[in-house]
Design a protein around this motif. Structure first.
Motif, PDB file in Angstrom:
ATOM      1  N   ASP A 100       0.819  -1.156  -0.026  1.00 12.34           N
ATOM      2  CA  ASP A 100       0.292   0.322   0.024  1.00 12.34           C
ATOM      3  C   ASP A 100       0.703   1.646   0.057  1.00 12.34           C
ATOM      4  O   ASP A 100       0.775   2.492   0.850  1.00 12.34           O
ATOM      5  CB  ASP A 100      -0.518  -0.058   1.140  1.00 12.34           C
ATOM      6  N   GLY A 101       1.866   1.288  -0.912  1.00 12.97           N
ATOM      7  CA  GLY A 101       2.559   2.790  -0.665  1.00 12.97           C
ATOM      8  C   GLY A 101       3.391   3.051   0.715  1.00 12.97           C
ATOM      9  O   GLY A 101       4.329   3.182   0.812  1.00 12.97           O
ATOM     10  N   PHE A 102       3.367   1.804   1.462  1.00 14.27           N
ATOM     11  CA  PHE A 102       4.627   2.964   2.842  1.00 14.27           C
ATOM     12  C   PHE A 102       5.491   1.453   2.654  1.00 14.27           C
ATOM     13  O   PHE A 102       4.946   0.305   1.991  1.00 14.27           O
ATOM     14  CB  PHE A 102       3.232   1.713   3.669  1.00 14.27           C
ATOM     15  N   LYS A 103       6.423   1.421   3.701  1.00 19.08           N
ATOM     16  CA  LYS A 103       7.230   0.286   3.959  1.00 19.08           C
ATOM     17  C   LYS A 103       7.676  -0.385   5.146  1.00 19.08           C
ATOM     18  O   LYS A 103       7.307   0.620   6.058  1.00 19.08           O
ATOM     19  CB  LYS A 103       9.308   1.028   3.091  1.00 19.08           C
ATOM     20  N   ASN A 104       7.304  -1.574   4.793  1.00 14.30           N
ATOM     21  CA  ASN A 104       7.384  -2.139   6.612  1.00 14.30           C
ATOM     22  C   ASN A 104       8.995  -2.421   6.614  1.00 14.30           C
ATOM     23  O   ASN A 104       9.382  -3.621   5.731  1.00 14.30           O
ATOM     24  CB  ASN A 104       6.127  -2.723   6.418  1.00 14.30           C
ATOM     25  N   VAL A 105       9.781  -2.339   7.595  1.00  9.26           N
ATOM     26  CA  VAL A 105      11.447  -2.589   8.058  1.00  9.26           C
ATOM     27  C   VAL A 105      11.438  -2.987   9.270  1.00  9.26           C
ATOM     28  O   VAL A 105      10.637  -2.288  10.384  1.00  9.26           O
ATOM     29  CB  VAL A 105      11.797  -1.809   7.571  1.00  9.26           C
ATOM     30  N   GLU A 106      11.838  -4.086   9.442  1.00 10.55           N
ATOM     31  CA  GLU A 106      13.255  -4.236  11.010  1.00 10.55           C
ATOM     32  C   GLU A 106      14.056  -3.176  10.880  1.00 10.55           C
ATOM     33  O   GLU A 106      15.019  -3.681  10.224  1.00 10.55           O
ATOM     34  CB  GLU A 106      13.035  -6.283  11.025  1.00 10.55           C
ATOM     35  N   SER A 107      13.513  -2.413  12.206  1.00  9.94           N
ATOM     36  CA  SER A 107      14.925  -1.764  12.090  1.00  9.94           C
ATOM     37  C   SER A 107      15.321  -1.835  13.439  1.00  9.94           C
ATOM     38  O   SER A 107      15.003  -2.073  14.653  1.00  9.94           O
ATOM     39  CB  SER A 107      13.686  -0.437  12.283  1.00  9.94           C
ATOM     40  N   ARG A 108      16.286  -0.837  13.337  1.00 12.92           N
ATOM     41  CA  ARG A 108      17.184  -0.829  14.136  1.00 12.92           C
ATOM     42  C   ARG A 108      17.875   0.505  14.659  1.00 12.92           C
ATOM     43  O   ARG A 108      18.729   1.091  14.020  1.00 12.92           O
ATOM     44  CB  ARG A 108      18.176  -2.253  14.855  1.00 12.92           C
ATOM     45  N   LEU A 109      17.562   1.138  15.600  1.00  9.29           N
ATOM     46  CA  LEU A 109      18.344   2.535  16.117  1.00  9.29           C
ATOM     47  C   LEU A 109      18.906   2.498  17.281  1.00  9.29           C
ATOM     48  O   LEU A 109      19.226   1.786  18.146  1.00  9.29           O
ATOM     49  CB  LEU A 109      17.153   3.688  16.339  1.00  9.29           C
ATOM     50  N   ILE A 110      20.597   3.118  17.167  1.00 11.56           N
ATOM     51  CA  ILE A 110      21.477   3.676  18.815  1.00 11.56           C
ATOM     52  C   ILE A 110      21.175   4.959  18.204  1.00 11.56           C
ATOM     53  O   ILE A 110      21.846   5.715  17.466  1.00 11.56           O
ATOM     54  CB  ILE A 110      22.706   2.372  17.683  1.00 11.56           C
ATOM     55  N   ILE A 111      21.578   4.879  19.390  1.00 14.48           N
ATOM     56  CA  ILE A 111      21.702   5.942  20.227  1.00 14.48           C
ATOM     57  C   ILE A 111      22.903   5.854  20.896  1.00 14.48           C
ATOM     58  O   ILE A 111      23.563   6.002  21.922  1.00 14.48           O
ATOM     59  CB  ILE A 111      20.888   6.946  21.199  1.00 14.48           C
ATOM     60  N   PHE A 112      23.994   7.008  20.348  1.00 13.54           N
ATOM     61  CA  PHE A 112      25.506   7.210  20.690  1.00 13.54           C
ATOM     62  C   PHE A 112      25.775   8.495  21.515  1.00 13.54           C
ATOM     63  O   PHE A 112      25.106   9.251  21.489  1.00 13.54           O
ATOM     64  CB  PHE A 112      26.141   6.937  19.724  1.00 13.54           C
ATOM     65  N   GLN A 113      26.083   8.272  22.640  1.00 12.20           N
ATOM     66  CA  GLN A 113      26.888   9.975  23.801  1.00 12.20           C
ATOM     67  C   GLN A 113      28.140   8.803  23.934  1.00 12.20           C
ATOM     68  O   GLN A 113      28.735   8.392  24.539  1.00 12.20           O
ATOM     69  CB  GLN A 113      25.925   9.667  24.624  1.00 12.20           C
ATOM     70  N   GLU A 126      15.598  -1.740  19.630  1.00 10.24           N
ATOM     71  CA  GLU A 126      14.799  -2.614  18.412  1.00 10.24           C
ATOM     72  C   GLU A 126      12.942  -1.874  17.602  1.00 10.24           C
ATOM     73  O   GLU A 126      12.042  -2.574  19.026  1.00 10.24           O
ATOM     74  CB  GLU A 126      15.217  -3.616  18.052  1.00 10.24           C
ATOM     75  N   LEU A 127      12.714  -2.145  16.047  1.00 10.75           N
ATOM     76  CA  LEU A 127      11.414  -1.502  16.625  1.00 10.75           C
ATOM     77  C   LEU A 127      10.607  -2.193  15.049  1.00 10.75           C
ATOM     78  O   LEU A 127      11.590  -1.905  14.046  1.00 10.75           O
ATOM     79  CB  LEU A 127      11.044  -0.292  17.015  1.00 10.75           C
ATOM     80  N   ASN A 128       9.709  -2.483  14.722  1.00 12.08           N
ATOM     81  CA  ASN A 128       9.107  -2.393  13.202  1.00 12.08           C
ATOM     82  C   ASN A 128       8.401  -1.692  13.009  1.00 12.08           C
ATOM     83  O   ASN A 128       7.704  -0.745  13.686  1.00 12.08           O
ATOM     84  CB  ASN A 128       8.413  -3.379  13.726  1.00 12.08           C
ATOM     85  N   LEU A 129       9.019  -0.379  11.775  1.00 12.18           N
ATOM     86  CA  LEU A 129       8.414   0.445  11.285  1.00 12.18           C
ATOM     87  C   LEU A 129       7.836  -0.029  10.037  1.00 12.18           C
ATOM     88  O   LEU A 129       7.816  -0.804   9.513  1.00 12.18           O
ATOM     89  CB  LEU A 129       9.640   1.600  11.398  1.00 12.18           C
ATOM     90  N   ARG A 130       6.174   0.707   9.664  1.00 10.13           N
ATOM     91  CA  ARG A 130       5.701   1.526   8.446  1.00 10.13           C
ATOM     92  C   ARG A 130       6.019   2.344   8.549  1.00 10.13           C
ATOM     93  O   ARG A 130       5.068   3.543   8.855  1.00 10.13           O
ATOM     94  CB  ARG A 130       3.941   0.248   8.903  1.00 10.13           C
ATOM     95  N   ILE A 131       6.481   3.121   7.427  1.00 13.17           N
ATOM     96  CA  ILE A 131       6.799   4.463   6.824  1.00 13.17           C
ATOM     97  C   ILE A 131       6.428   4.594   4.734  1.00 13.17           C
ATOM     98  O   ILE A 131       7.235   3.353   4.572  1.00 13.17           O
ATOM     99  CB  ILE A 131       8.656   4.346   7.540  1.00 13.17           C
ATOM    100  N   LYS A 132       6.240   5.067   5.174  1.00  9.35           N
ATOM    101  CA  LYS A 132       5.415   6.296   3.554  1.00  9.35           C
ATOM    102  C   LYS A 132       6.504   7.273   3.426  1.00  9.35           C
ATOM    103  O   LYS A 132       6.499   7.981   3.657  1.00  9.35           O
ATOM    104  CB  LYS A 132       4.390   6.484   4.018  1.00  9.35           C
ATOM    105  N   THR A 133       8.126   6.746   2.808  1.00 10.80           N
ATOM    106  CA  THR A 133       8.897   7.296   2.757  1.00 10.80           C
ATOM    107  C   THR A 133       9.396   8.178   1.687  1.00 10.80           C
ATOM    108  O   THR A 133       9.397   9.799   1.824  1.00 10.80           O
ATOM    109  CB  THR A 133      10.016   6.590   2.263  1.00 10.80           C
ATOM    110  N   ASN A 134       7.827   8.100   0.980  1.00  5.29           N
ATOM    111  CA  ASN A 134       7.627   9.582   0.044  1.00  5.29           C
ATOM    112  C   ASN A 134       6.848  10.523   0.414  1.00  5.29           C
ATOM    113  O   ASN A 134       7.015  11.559  -0.659  1.00  5.29           O
ATOM    114  CB  ASN A 134       7.170   8.831  -1.688  1.00  5.29           C
TER     115      ASN A 134
END
Length: 180
Positions: A66-79, A170-178
């Motif tokens: 449906d025009g969205f991208k579903n992706v398993e994601s990993r964000l890392i916050i560094f300090q 770690e999170l799963n995103l559904r994102i409409k990048t355009n």
């Protein structure tokens, strides 16, 4: 790559007021994405004001319903940190003063975007792991779950060229990048 760029447009350059040592300091959140090679190049290229850094570990696989991208994601916050700090100091200087407020700000940005859904039920939406002295261990082996590796000297060098504390989300995103 497309997902990383969309997230970068949302997060990079966001201002955050942090309470550091009892003083309010405004910092800019940096955002970038890629693998360990890209992280190393990014850190080497950026001479100052590198942190806080939110890093999206690139995932080349996504579904496109449906025009969205579903992706398993990993964000890392560094300090940035000091390897000699005891955890009692580290929790205040890195986690309480910087990493946790940055995470709450980023989480709010993601939740408020009309073009992003965080998939899953509330207790399982986010899988979070704190990594003090990210990538540094006394035997030279990185214990975290990311796809990065280290070849630094025992207990003296971090995965990220600089000595950093980190938080892996770690999170799963559904994102409409355009649309971002």
């Amino acid at each position: 790559m497309i997902i990383g760029e969309a997230l970068k447009r949302l997060i990079n350059g966001t201002q955050i007021a942090l309470s550091i040592g009892g003083n309010t300091v405004t910092k800019t959140i940096n955002f970038h994405y890629g693998d360990h090679k890209e992280l190393t190049k990014w850190i080497a290229d950026k001479k100052s004001n590198k942190y806080p850094l939110v890093w999206w570990v690139i995932n080349p696989y996504f579904e496109e319903p449906d025009g969205f991208k579903n992706v398993e994601s990993r964000l890392i916050i560094f300090q940035s940190t000091e390897v000699e700090w005891f955890n009692s100091k580290r929790v205040v200087k890195s986690y309480d003063e910087v990493i946790e407020p940055v995470w709450q700000k980023v989480k709010g940005i993601l939740q408020k975007s009309q073009f992003i859904d965080i998939l899953g039920n509330l207790p399982s939406k986010y899988k979070i792991k704190d990594e003090p002295s990210y990538g540094v261990n006394t035997d030279g082996i990185r214990l975290g779950q990311s796809d990065f590796t280290t070849k630094g000297k025992k207990g003296t060098q971090s995965i990220a060229l600089d000595v950093v504390d980190g938080r892996i989300i770690e999170l799963n995103l559904r994102i409409k990048t355009n649309c971002i």
